[in-house]
Design a protein around this motif. Sequence first.
Motif, PDB file in Angstrom:
ATOM      1  N   THR A  23       9.176   7.054  -1.009  1.00 23.61           N
ATOM      2  CA  THR A  23       9.347   7.444   0.383  1.00 23.61           C
ATOM      3  C   THR A  23       8.198   8.375   0.764  1.00 23.61           C
ATOM      4  O   THR A  23       7.806   9.228  -0.015  1.00 23.61           O
ATOM      5  N   GLY A  24       7.651   8.177   1.931  1.00 17.55           N
ATOM      6  CA  GLY A  24       6.514   8.967   2.382  1.00 17.55           C
ATOM      7  C   GLY A  24       5.297   8.100   2.664  1.00 17.55           C
ATOM      8  O   GLY A  24       4.429   8.478   3.424  1.00 17.55           O
ATOM      9  N   VAL A  25       5.243   6.935   2.046  1.00 22.11           N
ATOM     10  CA  VAL A  25       4.186   5.977   2.363  1.00 22.11           C
ATOM     11  C   VAL A  25       4.617   5.259   3.633  1.00 22.11           C
ATOM     12  O   VAL A  25       5.718   4.709   3.697  1.00 22.11           O
ATOM     13  N   THR A  26       3.767   5.286   4.648  1.00 19.32           N
ATOM     14  CA  THR A  26       4.136   4.686   5.921  1.00 19.32           C
ATOM     15  C   THR A  26       3.596   3.270   6.060  1.00 19.32           C
ATOM     16  O   THR A  26       2.681   2.860   5.336  1.00 19.32           O
ATOM     17  N   VAL A  27       4.163   2.540   7.002  1.00 19.22           N
ATOM     18  CA  VAL A  27       3.684   1.192   7.306  1.00 19.22           C
ATOM     19  C   VAL A  27       2.223   1.259   7.735  1.00 19.22           C
ATOM     20  O   VAL A  27       1.411   0.420   7.340  1.00 19.22           O
ATOM     21  N   ASP A  28       1.878   2.262   8.501  1.00 18.03           N
ATOM     22  CA  ASP A  28       0.493   2.424   8.959  1.00 18.03           C
ATOM     23  C   ASP A  28      -0.462   2.605   7.781  1.00 18.03           C
ATOM     24  O   ASP A  28      -1.554   2.041   7.776  1.00 18.03           O
ATOM     25  N   ILE A  30      -0.099   1.395   4.770  1.00 20.68           N
ATOM     26  CA  ILE A  30      -0.227   0.092   4.133  1.00 20.68           C
ATOM     27  C   ILE A  30      -1.116  -0.832   4.961  1.00 20.68           C
ATOM     28  O   ILE A  30      -1.989  -1.515   4.421  1.00 20.68           O
ATOM     29  N   LEU A  31      -0.906  -0.858   6.278  1.00 19.73           N
ATOM     30  CA  LEU A  31      -1.711  -1.715   7.151  1.00 19.73           C
ATOM     31  C   LEU A  31      -3.198  -1.373   7.084  1.00 19.73           C
ATOM     32  O   LEU A  31      -4.046  -2.275   7.074  1.00 19.73           O
ATOM     33  N   LYS A  32      -3.503  -0.095   7.025  1.00 20.40           N
ATOM     34  CA  LYS A  32      -4.913   0.318   6.937  1.00 20.40           C
ATOM     35  C   LYS A  32      -5.561  -0.194   5.656  1.00 20.40           C
ATOM     36  O   LYS A  32      -6.692  -0.676   5.674  1.00 20.40           O
ATOM     37  N   VAL A  33      -4.853  -0.106   4.544  1.00 15.21           N
ATOM     38  CA  VAL A  33      -5.394  -0.584   3.264  1.00 15.21           C
ATOM     39  C   VAL A  33      -5.568  -2.103   3.303  1.00 15.21           C
ATOM     40  O   VAL A  33      -6.591  -2.632   2.861  1.00 15.21           O
ATOM     41  N   ILE A  34      -4.585  -2.805   3.849  1.00 14.60           N
ATOM     42  CA  ILE A  34      -4.674  -4.269   3.932  1.00 14.60           C
ATOM     43  C   ILE A  34      -5.860  -4.689   4.784  1.00 14.60           C
ATOM     44  O   ILE A  34      -6.641  -5.571   4.401  1.00 14.60           O
ATOM     45  N   GLN A  35      -6.032  -4.079   5.935  1.00 14.95           N
ATOM     46  CA  GLN A  35      -7.149  -4.443   6.821  1.00 14.95           C
ATOM     47  C   GLN A  35      -8.501  -4.123   6.184  1.00 14.95           C
ATOM     48  O   GLN A  35      -9.442  -4.906   6.285  1.00 14.95           O
ATOM     49  N   LYS A  36      -8.582  -2.976   5.514  1.00 15.13           N
ATOM     50  CA  LYS A  36      -9.844  -2.595   4.879  1.00 15.13           C
ATOM     51  C   LYS A  36     -10.182  -3.545   3.730  1.00 15.13           C
ATOM     52  O   LYS A  36     -11.307  -4.031   3.612  1.00 15.13           O
ATOM     53  N   THR A  57      11.193   2.898  -0.875  1.00 11.81           N
ATOM     54  CA  THR A  57      11.205   2.043   0.305  1.00 11.81           C
ATOM     55  C   THR A  57      10.579   0.700  -0.047  1.00 11.81           C
ATOM     56  O   THR A  57       9.521   0.649  -0.677  1.00 11.81           O
ATOM     57  N   SER A  58      11.250  -0.361   0.359  1.00 14.42           N
ATOM     58  CA  SER A  58      10.750  -1.713   0.144  1.00 14.42           C
ATOM     59  C   SER A  58      10.249  -2.260   1.476  1.00 14.42           C
ATOM     60  O   SER A  58      10.939  -2.173   2.491  1.00 14.42           O
ATOM     61  N   TYR A  59       9.037  -2.799   1.481  1.00 17.81           N
ATOM     62  CA  TYR A  59       8.433  -3.401   2.675  1.00 17.81           C
ATOM     63  C   TYR A  59       8.085  -4.849   2.364  1.00 17.81           C
ATOM     64  O   TYR A  59       7.636  -5.153   1.266  1.00 17.81           O
ATOM     65  N   ALA A  60       8.257  -5.719   3.338  1.00 14.57           N
ATOM     66  CA  ALA A  60       7.823  -7.106   3.194  1.00 14.57           C
ATOM     67  C   ALA A  60       6.947  -7.455   4.396  1.00 14.57           C
ATOM     68  O   ALA A  60       7.320  -7.202   5.549  1.00 14.57           O
ATOM     69  N   PHE A  61       5.780  -8.002   4.107  1.00 13.93           N
ATOM     70  CA  PHE A  61       4.800  -8.332   5.143  1.00 13.93           C
ATOM     71  C   PHE A  61       4.459  -9.818   5.109  1.00 13.93           C
ATOM     72  O   PHE A  61       4.401 -10.435   4.046  1.00 13.93           O
ATOM     73  N   LEU A  88      -3.926  -1.540  -2.908  1.00 14.46           N
ATOM     74  CA  LEU A  88      -2.646  -0.904  -2.570  1.00 14.46           C
ATOM     75  C   LEU A  88      -2.102  -0.105  -3.749  1.00 14.46           C
ATOM     76  O   LEU A  88      -1.603   1.012  -3.569  1.00 14.46           O
ATOM     77  N   GLN A  89      -2.200  -0.656  -4.944  1.00 12.62           N
ATOM     78  CA  GLN A  89      -1.727   0.050  -6.136  1.00 12.62           C
ATOM     79  C   GLN A  89      -2.549   1.301  -6.393  1.00 12.62           C
ATOM     80  O   GLN A  89      -2.010   2.351  -6.734  1.00 12.62           O
ATOM     81  N   LYS A  90      -3.867   1.187  -6.221  1.00 12.12           N
ATOM     82  CA  LYS A  90      -4.757   2.317  -6.487  1.00 12.12           C
ATOM     83  C   LYS A  90      -4.610   3.404  -5.417  1.00 12.12           C
ATOM     84  O   LYS A  90      -4.484   4.587  -5.746  1.00 12.12           O
ATOM     85  N   SER A  91      -4.613   3.012  -4.155  1.00 15.08           N
ATOM     86  CA  SER A  91      -4.622   3.990  -3.058  1.00 15.08           C
ATOM     87  C   SER A  91      -3.265   4.611  -2.785  1.00 15.08           C
ATOM     88  O   SER A  91      -3.155   5.802  -2.509  1.00 15.08           O
ATOM     89  N   LEU A  92      -2.209   3.784  -2.811  1.00 15.08           N
ATOM     90  CA  LEU A  92      -0.889   4.252  -2.367  1.00 15.08           C
ATOM     91  C   LEU A  92       0.154   4.261  -3.471  1.00 15.08           C
ATOM     92  O   LEU A  92       1.308   4.632  -3.221  1.00 15.08           O
ATOM     93  N   LYS A  93      -0.216   3.827  -4.673  1.00 16.09           N
ATOM     94  CA  LYS A  93       0.711   3.796  -5.808  1.00 16.09           C
ATOM     95  C   LYS A  93       1.946   2.937  -5.521  1.00 16.09           C
ATOM     96  O   LYS A  93       3.047   3.260  -5.954  1.00 16.09           O
TER      97      LYS A  93
END
Length: 98
Positions: A23-28, A30-36, A57-61, A88-93
């Motif tokens: 908890t604490g990792v936001t959708v935003d 994740i989206l920034k890492v995906i776009q980059k 928190t579980s997210y599905a995209f 994603l694993q490296k930046s946001l764990k």
Amino acid sequence: EREFEPISKFPEITRDISLLSETGVTVDDILKVIQKAGGDLVLDVDLFDIFEKDGKTSYAFHLIFGSKERTLSGAEVEVIMSRLVSELQKSLKVVVRQ
């Protein structure tokens, strides 16, 4: 105001990804890492499921890949997906759910 954009003559490729994070990792975030990591070949990313339980928190995209200049191969998209997962694993764990 609506903007007109012609339909691409090249097909799109879709993939889904499910992530588990603290908890604490936001959708935003994740989206920034995906776009980059995906660059111009990631045409769209949509969150379609979110679930919180036991401090995680579980997210599905739903991801859409494509190019305006050529047809992407499945192998190219798999390389991009691997790069996304690694970043994603490296930046946001986050952990990719199988």
